[in-house]
Design a protein around this motif. Structure first.
Motif, PDB file in Angstrom:
ATOM      1  N   TYR A 170       0.942  -1.216  -0.218  1.00 54.54           N
ATOM      2  CA  TYR A 170      -0.052   0.066   0.069  1.00 54.54           C
ATOM      3  C   TYR A 170       0.877   1.509  -0.009  1.00 54.54           C
ATOM      4  CZ  TYR A 170      -3.638  -3.241   1.593  1.00 54.54           C
ATOM      5  OH  TYR A 170      -4.323  -4.359   1.937  1.00 54.54           O
ATOM      6  N   VAL A 171       0.402   2.240  -0.593  1.00 51.62           N
ATOM      7  CA  VAL A 171       0.859   3.552  -0.537  1.00 51.62           C
ATOM      8  C   VAL A 171       0.412   4.420   0.928  1.00 51.62           C
ATOM      9  CG1 VAL A 171       1.248   6.073  -1.289  1.00 51.62           C
ATOM     10  CG2 VAL A 171       1.064   3.951  -2.884  1.00 51.62           C
ATOM     11  N   PRO A 172       0.974   4.619   1.968  1.00 53.93           N
ATOM     12  CA  PRO A 172       0.514   5.299   3.187  1.00 53.93           C
ATOM     13  C   PRO A 172      -0.035   6.549   2.623  1.00 53.93           C
ATOM     14  CG  PRO A 172       2.548   4.269   3.724  1.00 53.93           C
ATOM     15  CD  PRO A 172       2.510   4.342   2.161  1.00 53.93           C
ATOM     16  N   VAL A 173      -1.327   6.709   3.187  1.00 58.78           N
ATOM     17  CA  VAL A 173      -1.966   8.096   2.825  1.00 58.78           C
ATOM     18  C   VAL A 173      -2.123   9.051   3.791  1.00 58.78           C
ATOM     19  CG1 VAL A 173      -4.478   8.924   1.972  1.00 58.78           C
ATOM     20  CG2 VAL A 173      -3.449   6.897   1.011  1.00 58.78           C
ATOM     21  N   ALA A 174      -2.263   8.513   5.159  1.00 59.57           N
ATOM     22  CA  ALA A 174      -2.484   9.199   6.336  1.00 59.57           C
ATOM     23  C   ALA A 174      -2.415   8.380   7.575  1.00 59.57           C
ATOM     24  CB  ALA A 174      -3.721  10.078   6.313  1.00 59.57           C
ATOM     25  N   SER A 175      -2.061   8.957   8.584  1.00 68.02           N
ATOM     26  CA  SER A 175      -2.107   8.277   9.980  1.00 68.02           C
ATOM     27  C   SER A 175      -2.175   9.379  10.977  1.00 68.02           C
ATOM     28  CB  SER A 175      -0.927   7.292  10.289  1.00 68.02           C
ATOM     29  OG  SER A 175       0.190   8.265  10.584  1.00 68.02           O
ATOM     30  N   PHE A 176      -3.015   9.140  11.956  1.00 69.66           N
ATOM     31  CA  PHE A 176      -3.449  10.129  12.992  1.00 69.66           C
ATOM     32  C   PHE A 176      -3.685   9.193  14.335  1.00 69.66           C
ATOM     33  CE2 PHE A 176      -7.519   9.693  11.047  1.00 69.66           C
ATOM     34  CZ  PHE A 176      -8.501   9.665  12.066  1.00 69.66           C
ATOM     35  N   ASN A 177      -3.314   9.915  15.588  1.00 75.14           N
ATOM     36  CA  ASN A 177      -3.726   9.177  16.686  1.00 75.14           C
ATOM     37  C   ASN A 177      -5.264   9.587  17.322  1.00 75.14           C
ATOM     38  OD1 ASN A 177      -0.865   9.067  16.641  1.00 75.14           O
ATOM     39  ND2 ASN A 177      -0.447   9.942  18.725  1.00 75.14           N
ATOM     40  N   LEU A 178      -5.911   8.422  17.781  1.00 79.65           N
ATOM     41  CA  LEU A 178      -7.102   9.007  18.172  1.00 79.65           C
ATOM     42  C   LEU A 178      -7.225   9.746  19.535  1.00 79.65           C
ATOM     43  CD1 LEU A 178      -7.773   6.582  16.317  1.00 79.65           C
ATOM     44  CD2 LEU A 178      -9.341   5.707  17.871  1.00 79.65           C
ATOM     45  N   PRO A 179      -7.762  10.761  19.732  1.00 79.09           N
ATOM     46  CA  PRO A 179      -7.746  11.588  20.834  1.00 79.09           C
ATOM     47  C   PRO A 179      -8.103  10.840  22.099  1.00 79.09           C
ATOM     48  CG  PRO A 179      -9.439  12.441  19.500  1.00 79.09           C
ATOM     49  CD  PRO A 179      -9.031  11.462  18.908  1.00 79.09           C
ATOM     50  N   VAL A 180      -7.817  11.331  23.283  1.00 82.00           N
ATOM     51  CA  VAL A 180      -8.158  10.568  24.671  1.00 82.00           C
ATOM     52  C   VAL A 180      -9.496  10.344  24.745  1.00 82.00           C
ATOM     53  CG1 VAL A 180      -7.828  10.802  27.123  1.00 82.00           C
ATOM     54  CG2 VAL A 180      -5.794  11.430  25.630  1.00 82.00           C
ATOM     55  N   ASN A 181     -10.337  11.324  24.454  1.00 78.69           N
ATOM     56  CA  ASN A 181     -11.788  11.123  24.620  1.00 78.69           C
ATOM     57  C   ASN A 181     -12.462  10.067  23.932  1.00 78.69           C
ATOM     58  OD1 ASN A 181     -11.910  12.121  21.994  1.00 78.69           O
ATOM     59  ND2 ASN A 181     -13.668  13.140  22.511  1.00 78.69           N
ATOM     60  N   CYS A 182     -11.864   9.199  23.023  1.00 76.27           N
ATOM     61  CA  CYS A 182     -11.983   8.208  22.226  1.00 76.27           C
ATOM     62  C   CYS A 182     -12.120   6.852  23.397  1.00 76.27           C
ATOM     63  CB  CYS A 182     -11.346   7.740  21.071  1.00 76.27           C
ATOM     64  SG  CYS A 182     -11.521   8.632  19.793  1.00 76.27           S
ATOM     65  N   TRP A 183     -10.973   7.108  24.396  1.00 74.21           N
ATOM     66  CA  TRP A 183     -10.902   6.021  25.237  1.00 74.21           C
ATOM     67  C   TRP A 183     -11.893   6.258  26.494  1.00 74.21           C
ATOM     68  CZ3 TRP A 183      -7.400   1.611  25.037  1.00 74.21           C
ATOM     69  CH2 TRP A 183      -6.535   1.752  23.955  1.00 74.21           C
ATOM     70  N   ILE A 184     -11.692   7.455  26.970  1.00 73.06           N
ATOM     71  CA  ILE A 184     -12.085   7.816  28.479  1.00 73.06           C
ATOM     72  C   ILE A 184     -13.784   8.179  28.175  1.00 73.06           C
ATOM     73  CG2 ILE A 184     -12.474   9.527  30.203  1.00 73.06           C
ATOM     74  CD1 ILE A 184      -9.392   9.964  29.747  1.00 73.06           C
ATOM     75  N   GLU A 185     -14.434   8.949  27.133  1.00 74.50           N
ATOM     76  CA  GLU A 185     -15.918   9.320  27.126  1.00 74.50           C
ATOM     77  C   GLU A 185     -16.619   8.319  26.263  1.00 74.50           C
ATOM     78  OE1 GLU A 185     -16.029  13.164  25.489  1.00 74.50           O
ATOM     79  OE2 GLU A 185     -14.407  13.986  26.931  1.00 74.50           O
ATOM     80  N   HIS A 186     -15.956   7.895  24.979  1.00 74.51           N
ATOM     81  CA  HIS A 186     -16.498   6.963  24.339  1.00 74.51           C
ATOM     82  C   HIS A 186     -16.466   5.108  24.422  1.00 74.51           C
ATOM     83  CE1 HIS A 186     -17.888  10.273  21.749  1.00 74.51           C
ATOM     84  NE2 HIS A 186     -16.838  10.641  21.907  1.00 74.51           N
ATOM     85  N   PHE A 187     -15.726   5.050  25.599  1.00 77.45           N
ATOM     86  CA  PHE A 187     -15.292   3.461  25.595  1.00 77.45           C
ATOM     87  C   PHE A 187     -15.431   3.210  27.169  1.00 77.45           C
ATOM     88  CE2 PHE A 187     -12.521  -0.083  25.632  1.00 77.45           C
ATOM     89  CZ  PHE A 187     -13.441  -0.979  25.017  1.00 77.45           C
ATOM     90  N   TYR A 188     -14.474   3.808  27.962  1.00 73.56           N
ATOM     91  CA  TYR A 188     -14.383   3.305  29.431  1.00 73.56           C
ATOM     92  C   TYR A 188     -15.577   3.878  30.305  1.00 73.56           C
ATOM     93  CZ  TYR A 188      -9.705   1.693  28.761  1.00 73.56           C
ATOM     94  OH  TYR A 188      -8.775   0.837  28.297  1.00 73.56           O
ATOM     95  N   ALA A 189     -16.073   5.189  30.105  1.00 75.50           N
ATOM     96  CA  ALA A 189     -17.313   5.836  30.643  1.00 75.50           C
ATOM     97  C   ALA A 189     -18.523   4.973  30.490  1.00 75.50           C
ATOM     98  CB  ALA A 189     -17.376   7.207  30.481  1.00 75.50           C
ATOM     99  N   LEU A 190     -18.581   4.353  29.254  1.00 79.49           N
ATOM    100  CA  LEU A 190     -19.893   3.743  28.902  1.00 79.49           C
ATOM    101  C   LEU A 190     -20.003   2.437  29.586  1.00 79.49           C
ATOM    102  CD1 LEU A 190     -20.306   5.030  25.378  1.00 79.49           C
ATOM    103  CD2 LEU A 190     -21.242   5.892  27.397  1.00 79.49           C
ATOM    104  N   GLN A 191     -18.856   2.076  30.064  1.00 77.70           N
ATOM    105  CA  GLN A 191     -18.734   0.474  30.751  1.00 77.70           C
ATOM    106  C   GLN A 191     -19.127   0.436  32.139  1.00 77.70           C
ATOM    107  OE1 GLN A 191     -15.478  -2.172  29.537  1.00 77.70           O
ATOM    108  NE2 GLN A 191     -14.688  -0.450  28.063  1.00 77.70           N
ATOM    109  N   THR A 192     -19.217   1.477  32.859  1.00 73.82           N
ATOM    110  CA  THR A 192     -19.703   1.431  34.266  1.00 73.82           C
ATOM    111  C   THR A 192     -20.940   0.654  34.568  1.00 73.82           C
ATOM    112  OG1 THR A 192     -18.385   3.203  34.910  1.00 73.82           O
ATOM    113  CG2 THR A 192     -19.826   2.613  36.363  1.00 73.82           C
ATOM    114  N   GLU A 193     -21.953   1.115  33.845  1.00 70.14           N
ATOM    115  CA  GLU A 193     -23.431   0.486  34.067  1.00 70.14           C
ATOM    116  C   GLU A 193     -23.265  -0.963  33.344  1.00 70.14           C
ATOM    117  OE1 GLU A 193     -28.034   1.142  32.743  1.00 70.14           O
ATOM    118  OE2 GLU A 193     -26.421   2.772  32.266  1.00 70.14           O
ATOM    119  N   ALA A 194     -22.604  -1.180  32.118  1.00 74.91           N
ATOM    120  CA  ALA A 194     -22.763  -2.622  31.839  1.00 74.91           C
ATOM    121  C   ALA A 194     -21.799  -3.587  32.529  1.00 74.91           C
ATOM    122  CB  ALA A 194     -21.824  -2.341  30.423  1.00 74.91           C
ATOM    123  N   GLN A 195     -20.658  -3.254  33.192  1.00 79.72           N
ATOM    124  CA  GLN A 195     -20.015  -3.955  34.240  1.00 79.72           C
ATOM    125  C   GLN A 195     -20.966  -4.273  35.488  1.00 79.72           C
ATOM    126  OE1 GLN A 195     -16.806  -1.856  35.318  1.00 79.72           O
ATOM    127  NE2 GLN A 195     -15.667  -2.285  33.240  1.00 79.72           N
TER     128      GLN A 195
END
Length: 257
Positions: free
Chosen positions: A188-213
């Motif tokens: 492949y020809v690399p086109v782009a790369s970028f880091n996912l921001p912290v909110n992808c982990w904290i707000e959109h993943f971990y914060a949603l697991q408390t009730e599920a757990q």
């Protein structure tokens, strides 16, 4: 080894599937990140064909469908995820363009050069980044795109605790330059790369697991395996807060030669 330090691979797949089926996303990400990654893809049209491999319940796929033309096929190993995926398709009135099927990413049920874009958020690790890119390329049209998010090191050196944890969980984790080199070697020809921001982990993943757990533990009260799995998930979250400067998810976009 304590329950919290046990590798996720040592837990029963049915428990893992049941737990993550409660969540809109099965890994870190966000609608904004999906849309940003999509912005690097050129040439999509109403006749384009897109595959979302390891689609889970389709949280990111629904966003993709709302911002990209063409037909999308989601694929996941777990029938429960695909049932929820197709329910989400109906809820979003996307059934004319989007469909989920059960299948394995290491034996894709597709035709050679069928797709204009292959998408995979937080799932390619199941087959391995470089292997996945090499094998999936067969199903991309010439000039087609691949877009995947992948756990990566942000630094060349990191504390022993987090390095040990990730090398056990996913030995294929590597630095961003090495991942880009792997993409090039895969054709492949690399086109782009970028880091996912912290909110992808904290707000959109971990914060949603408390009730599920809590729901999961109530349902499986006294089940050592279930309790051990949740202890593992909570340990992973603590490690992220402690070491998030050293690792995270990175989106990698490439174009087939």
């Amino acid at each position: 080894m304590s329950k919290e330090n046990t590798s996720i691979h040592e837990f029963d797949l049915n428990l893992i599937c049941e737990y993550f089926s409660q969540l809109e996303r099965q890994g870190p990400g966000s609608p904004e990140v999906t849309i940003k990654a999509l912005s690097f893809i050129e040439g999509l049209s109403e006749t384009s064909r897109i595959a979302d491999i390891g689609c889970g319940t389709g949280g990111q796929t629904m966003v993709l469908a709302q911002h990209a033309p063409g037909h999308i096929q989601g694929l996941d190993l777990f029938p429960t995820f695909i049932d929820l995926f197709n329910n989400n398709v109906q809820k979003h009135h996307l059934q004319e363009r989007v469909r989920g099927i059960v299948g394995s990413m290491d034996k894709l049920p597709f035709q050679p050069e069928e797709f204009d874009l292959i998408w995979s958020e937080g799932a390619i690790y199941n087959i391995g980044f470089e292997r996945g890119l090499k094998e999936w390329k067969e199903f991309l049209k010439p000039g087609g795109y691949v877009a995947v998010s992948e756990a990566s090191w942000f630094t060349e050196e990191r504390p022993h605790e987090i390095e040990e944890f990730w090398l056990d969980a996913y030995p294929g984790i590597d630095t961003i330059p090495n991942k880009i080199a792997q993409m090039q070697r895969a054709g492949y020809v690399p086109v782009a790369s970028f880091n996912l921001p912290v909110n992808c982990w904290i707000e959109h993943f971990y914060a949603l697991q408390t009730e599920a757990q809590n729901i999961f533990l109530q349902k499986h009260a006294g089940n050592n395996a279930a309790e051990g799995f949740i202890a593992n998930q909570r340990h992973e979250e603590k490690l992220y807060y402690r070491y998030k400067n050293f690792y995270g998810y990175v989106f990698y976009i490439g174009r087939k030669l």
